[in-house]
Write an enzyme that holds these catalytic residues in place. Structure first.
Site, PDB file in Angstrom:
ATOM      1  CG  ASP A 115      -1.579   0.730   1.416  1.00  0.00           C
ATOM      2  OD1 ASP A 115      -2.635   1.628   0.450  1.00  0.00           O
ATOM      3  OD2 ASP A 115      -2.022   1.320   2.507  1.00  0.00           O
ATOM      4  CG  ASP A 155      -1.692   7.327   0.633  1.00  0.00           C
ATOM      5  OD1 ASP A 155      -0.932   8.481   0.709  1.00  0.00           O
ATOM      6  OD2 ASP A 155      -3.050   7.967   0.374  1.00  0.00           O
TER       7      ASP A 155
END
Length: 241
Positions: free
Chosen positions: A8, A10
């Site tokens: 991922d 963020d």
């Protein structure tokens, strides 16, 4: 055969949320109440489209946004982790699946020379239009009821692994490194040899912990982390296996 690493972006690679970070470019570093209140659950990308339009209308230009985005701090140990992966590309394929956008992720990877670490980035496509406004679109359409309408990370992961298989690329295992609620859906695709590495104290880790307390069946192995250095240790262990 390689290991597939799925990241991922963020709150995993960077230690903040790029979409909320960009608000510091707004006048007084905040959004008007009516714009803030226009967000509807599951429609984040549309909301961010309105935020970018507002910033453009307020005279915030590309270079100013770029300065803000590239000043975001990396998560602890993450630079070391990405350097480690970069030195071991013969052992790892590496992708990002993110609900951020292509412009922000490109800026960060370019500023830190980490582009080559990643084989592919799957995220909402973004671009600056003729009037200097940043525009963002949904990554795809899908029918998963668990995910926001612009992106189901599970669909992306399943398609990527399937396409790789068609080209004769089979992975010994998948290691999924993430933090958020929308990382749970792709984790359900993981099998017996696979590893999910949730960031400690974040939604994904709390949810997985609750699932294991409820004795829900989980084939994959869970290894929580708070620094990228811990991820390096686990990857070194997996390589040796």
């Amino acid at each position: 055969m390689k290991i597939l690493l799925v990241f991922d972006f963020d709150n995993t690679i960077i230690d903040d949320n790029s979409d909320t970070w960009i608000v510091r470019c707004a006048p007084e570093k905040k959004l008007p109440i009516e714009l803030k209140d226009s967000y509807k659950k599951g429609f984040w990308t549309e909301f961010m489209g309105r935020v970018f339009k507002y910033l453009g209308d307020e005279g915030v230009r590309e270079d100013e946004m770029k300065r803000a985005v590239t000043s975001m701090p990396f998560t602890s140990g993450m630079m070391e982790l990405l350097n480690f992966i970069g030195k071991n590309k013969d052992k790892f394929d590496c992708i990002i699946i993110s609900d951020s956008n292509s412009v922000f992720i490109d800026w960060v990877l370019e500023a830190t020379n980490f582009h080559d670490v990643f084989d592919k980035v799957f995220t909402n496509p973004a671009a600056f239009d003729g009037s200097g406004h940043l525009t963002v679109e949904n990554y795809h359409a899908h029918s998963c009821y668990r995910c926001p309408k612009n992106l189901c990370k599970n669909v992306v992961l399943v398609e990527f692994v399937g396409k790789q298989l068609q080209q004769g690329v089979n992975y010994t295992r998948i290691v999924y490194i993430g933090d958020g609620g929308n990382d749970l859906c792709p984790v359900t695709f993981l099998k017996k040899n696979d590893v999910v590495m949730p960031r400690k104290g974040y939604t994904l880790q709390k949810t997985l912990s609750r699932m294991s307390q409820n004795l829900e069946p989980m084939e994959y192995c869970v290894v929580a982390w708070s620094s990228g250095v811990e991820v390096i240790s686990h990857l070194q262990f997996l390589i040796k296996e």
